[in-house]
Write a protein that holds these residues in place. Structure first.
Motif, PDB file in Angstrom:
ATOM      1  N   SER A 129     -16.663  -4.891   8.063  1.00  0.00           N
ATOM      2  CA  SER A 129     -15.841  -4.592   6.882  1.00  0.00           C
ATOM      3  C   SER A 129     -16.779  -4.457   5.684  1.00  0.00           C
ATOM      4  N   SER A 130     -16.322  -3.767   4.645  1.00  0.00           N
ATOM      5  CA  SER A 130     -17.143  -3.600   3.443  1.00  0.00           C
ATOM      6  C   SER A 130     -17.450  -4.956   2.826  1.00  0.00           C
ATOM      7  N   SER A 131     -16.475  -5.865   2.832  1.00  0.00           N
ATOM      8  CA  SER A 131     -16.714  -7.171   2.194  1.00  0.00           C
ATOM      9  C   SER A 131     -17.778  -7.966   2.943  1.00  0.00           C
ATOM     10  N   MET A 132     -17.776  -7.877   4.278  1.00  0.00           N
ATOM     11  CA  MET A 132     -18.806  -8.604   5.026  1.00  0.00           C
ATOM     12  C   MET A 132     -20.197  -8.026   4.746  1.00  0.00           C
ATOM     13  N   ILE A 133     -20.257  -6.698   4.653  1.00  0.00           N
ATOM     14  CA  ILE A 133     -21.522  -6.025   4.350  1.00  0.00           C
ATOM     15  C   ILE A 133     -22.077  -6.513   3.007  1.00  0.00           C
ATOM     16  N   LYS A 134     -21.181  -6.579   2.012  1.00  0.00           N
ATOM     17  CA  LYS A 134     -21.618  -6.997   0.668  1.00  0.00           C
ATOM     18  C   LYS A 134     -22.112  -8.435   0.681  1.00  0.00           C
ATOM     19  N   GLU A 135     -21.396  -9.285   1.405  1.00  0.00           N
ATOM     20  CA  GLU A 135     -21.752 -10.697   1.419  1.00  0.00           C
ATOM     21  C   GLU A 135     -23.107 -10.913   2.106  1.00  0.00           C
ATOM     22  N   VAL A 136     -23.266 -10.336   3.278  1.00  0.00           N
ATOM     23  CA  VAL A 136     -24.516 -10.522   4.031  1.00  0.00           C
ATOM     24  C   VAL A 136     -25.697  -9.966   3.236  1.00  0.00           C
ATOM     25  N   HIS A 137     -25.507  -8.775   2.661  1.00  0.00           N
ATOM     26  CA  HIS A 137     -26.594  -8.141   1.911  1.00  0.00           C
ATOM     27  C   HIS A 137     -26.970  -8.967   0.681  1.00  0.00           C
ATOM     28  N   SER A 138     -25.964  -9.500  -0.022  1.00  0.00           N
ATOM     29  CA  SER A 138     -26.259 -10.257  -1.249  1.00  0.00           C
ATOM     30  C   SER A 138     -27.002 -11.562  -0.924  1.00  0.00           C
ATOM     31  N   LEU A 139     -26.828 -12.050   0.309  1.00  0.00           N
ATOM     32  CA  LEU A 139     -27.514 -13.292   0.704  1.00  0.00           C
ATOM     33  C   LEU A 139     -28.850 -13.014   1.395  1.00  0.00           C
ATOM     34  N   GLY A 140     -29.234 -11.740   1.424  1.00  0.00           N
ATOM     35  CA  GLY A 140     -30.545 -11.376   1.955  1.00  0.00           C
ATOM     36  C   GLY A 140     -30.571 -11.106   3.452  1.00  0.00           C
ATOM     37  N   GLY A 141     -29.402 -11.039   4.085  1.00  0.00           N
ATOM     38  CA  GLY A 141     -29.354 -10.731   5.524  1.00  0.00           C
ATOM     39  C   GLY A 141     -29.497  -9.241   5.776  1.00  0.00           C
ATOM     40  N   SER A 142     -29.931  -8.885   6.989  1.00  0.00           N
ATOM     41  CA  SER A 142     -30.138  -7.471   7.311  1.00  0.00           C
ATOM     42  C   SER A 142     -28.814  -6.789   7.661  1.00  0.00           C
ATOM     43  N   ILE A 143     -28.578  -5.626   7.054  1.00  0.00           N
ATOM     44  CA  ILE A 143     -27.399  -4.822   7.415  1.00  0.00           C
ATOM     45  C   ILE A 143     -27.863  -3.477   7.995  1.00  0.00           C
ATOM     46  N   ASP A 144     -29.094  -3.477   8.470  1.00  0.00           N
ATOM     47  CA  ASP A 144     -29.673  -2.284   9.102  1.00  0.00           C
ATOM     48  C   ASP A 144     -28.799  -1.826  10.259  1.00  0.00           C
ATOM     49  N   GLY A 145     -28.504  -0.546  10.311  1.00  0.00           N
ATOM     50  CA  GLY A 145     -27.704  -0.013  11.415  1.00  0.00           C
ATOM     51  C   GLY A 145     -26.205  -0.185  11.210  1.00  0.00           C
ATOM     52  N   LEU A 146     -25.816  -0.853  10.132  1.00  0.00           N
ATOM     53  CA  LEU A 146     -24.381  -1.074   9.894  1.00  0.00           C
ATOM     54  C   LEU A 146     -23.825  -0.195   8.781  1.00  0.00           C
ATOM     55  N   VAL A 147     -24.732   0.371   7.975  1.00  0.00           N
ATOM     56  CA  VAL A 147     -24.335   1.338   6.942  1.00  0.00           C
ATOM     57  C   VAL A 147     -25.297   2.528   7.026  1.00  0.00           C
ATOM     58  N   GLU A 149     -28.146   5.089   6.006  1.00  0.00           N
ATOM     59  CA  GLU A 149     -29.412   4.833   5.295  1.00  0.00           C
ATOM     60  C   GLU A 149     -29.259   4.974   3.781  1.00  0.00           C
ATOM     61  N   ILE A 150     -28.567   6.026   3.356  1.00  0.00           N
ATOM     62  CA  ILE A 150     -28.407   6.302   1.921  1.00  0.00           C
ATOM     63  C   ILE A 150     -27.615   5.182   1.229  1.00  0.00           C
ATOM     64  N   ILE A 151     -26.678   4.594   1.935  1.00  0.00           N
ATOM     65  CA  ILE A 151     -25.854   3.507   1.367  1.00  0.00           C
ATOM     66  C   ILE A 151     -26.729   2.269   1.171  1.00  0.00           C
ATOM     67  N   LEU A 152     -27.608   2.035   2.137  1.00  0.00           N
ATOM     68  CA  LEU A 152     -28.525   0.887   2.037  1.00  0.00           C
ATOM     69  C   LEU A 152     -29.402   1.026   0.785  1.00  0.00           C
ATOM     70  N   GLU A 153     -29.849   2.243   0.517  1.00  0.00           N
ATOM     71  CA  GLU A 153     -30.674   2.477  -0.693  1.00  0.00           C
ATOM     72  C   GLU A 153     -29.885   2.130  -1.964  1.00  0.00           C
ATOM     73  N   TYR A 154     -28.629   2.571  -2.033  1.00  0.00           N
ATOM     74  CA  TYR A 154     -27.782   2.265  -3.196  1.00  0.00           C
ATOM     75  C   TYR A 154     -27.568   0.760  -3.320  1.00  0.00           C
ATOM     76  N   MET A 155     -27.391   0.086  -2.196  1.00  0.00           N
ATOM     77  CA  MET A 155     -27.113  -1.362  -2.234  1.00  0.00           C
ATOM     78  C   MET A 155     -28.347  -2.136  -2.678  1.00  0.00           C
ATOM     79  N   ASP A 156     -29.512  -1.720  -2.157  1.00  0.00           N
ATOM     80  CA  ASP A 156     -30.762  -2.388  -2.567  1.00  0.00           C
ATOM     81  C   ASP A 156     -30.940  -2.233  -4.060  1.00  0.00           C
ATOM     82  N   GLU A 157     -30.688  -1.035  -4.560  1.00  0.00           N
ATOM     83  CA  GLU A 157     -30.843  -0.738  -5.989  1.00  0.00           C
ATOM     84  C   GLU A 157     -29.907  -1.615  -6.817  1.00  0.00           C
ATOM     85  N   LYS A 158     -28.661  -1.695  -6.368  1.00  0.00           N
ATOM     86  CA  LYS A 158     -27.629  -2.451  -7.106  1.00  0.00           C
ATOM     87  C   LYS A 158     -27.976  -3.941  -7.121  1.00  0.00           C
ATOM     88  N   ASN A 159     -28.417  -4.462  -5.995  1.00  0.00           N
ATOM     89  CA  ASN A 159     -28.705  -5.917  -5.923  1.00  0.00           C
ATOM     90  C   ASN A 159     -29.981  -6.288  -6.675  1.00  0.00           C
TER      91      ASN A 159
END
Ligand code: ADP
Length: 161
Positions: A129-147, A149-159
């Motif tokens: 789910s989008s909420s799980m992705i946000k939570e794991v990413h904000s805590l420094g967990g890997s979301i590789d393969g779950l979003v 590539e371009i979304i991962l770049e936006y998320m890294d930038e935002k965090n």
């Protein structure tokens, strides 16, 4: 006549679960519109403009997919847009309860023949789910393969910000 479908959601952010549904729906219909729901009362990580831009980039390789947004009643947008189907993704049985209620209410509100079409989640992404992705990413967990590539770049930038 061309078959036109709508796939709606918050997409905050788009995940590979969403991408899987989009790719499969794009094969079934001549035209697929991704409709980002505008909901000012829901706090989102990404603005509407960012979400639309991210989805556009992630779906660049699918020529029959376009991105739009809408607010208010889904049925109004569907009736005005001349859609044949509204696509929903189904994960667990918990999605089912809510989805059947929505589909039955919407069926009353649609003008003409509009089907709600459910595509079963890909088992690789059934937990996603989008909420799980946000939570794991904000805590420094890997979301590789779950979003995408371009979304991962936006998320890294935002965090980072
Ligand atoms: P909403 O705010 O409507 O819950 P989402 O962006 O979470 O928006 O989801 C949009 C649609 O995508 C819904 O039909 C939802 O069931 C579906 N969906 C979300 N995640 C997945 C997944 N991992 N696999 C399949 N479908 C999914």
């Amino acid at each position: 006549m061309k078959n036109k479908a709508l796939y709606t959601g918050s997409f905050d952010p788009l995940t590979n679960g969403h991408m899987d549904i989009i790719t499969r729906a794009a094969r079934l219909y001549d035209e697929l519109v991704i409709g980002v729901v505008v909901n000012p009362s829901k706090r989102s990580m990404f603005s509407l403009e960012e979400r639309e831009e991210m989805i556009r980039k992630a779906t660049e390789c699918l020529p029959n997919v376009t991105v739009d947004h809408f607010s208010g009643l889904l049925a109004d947008y569907v009736n005005a847009g001349g859609f044949d189907s509204v696509i929903r993704g189904l994960r667990a049985t918990t999605d089912f309860e809510y989805e059947i209620q929505m589909a039955q209410m919407n069926a009353r509100l649609y003008q003409g023949h509009v089907e709600t079409v459910f595509l079963m989640t890909n088992p690789n992404y059934s937990f996603l789910s989008s909420s799980m992705i946000k939570e794991v990413h904000s805590l420094g967990g890997s979301i590789d393969g779950l979003v995408p590539e371009i979304i991962l770049e936006y998320m890294d930038e935002k965090n980072k910000a």
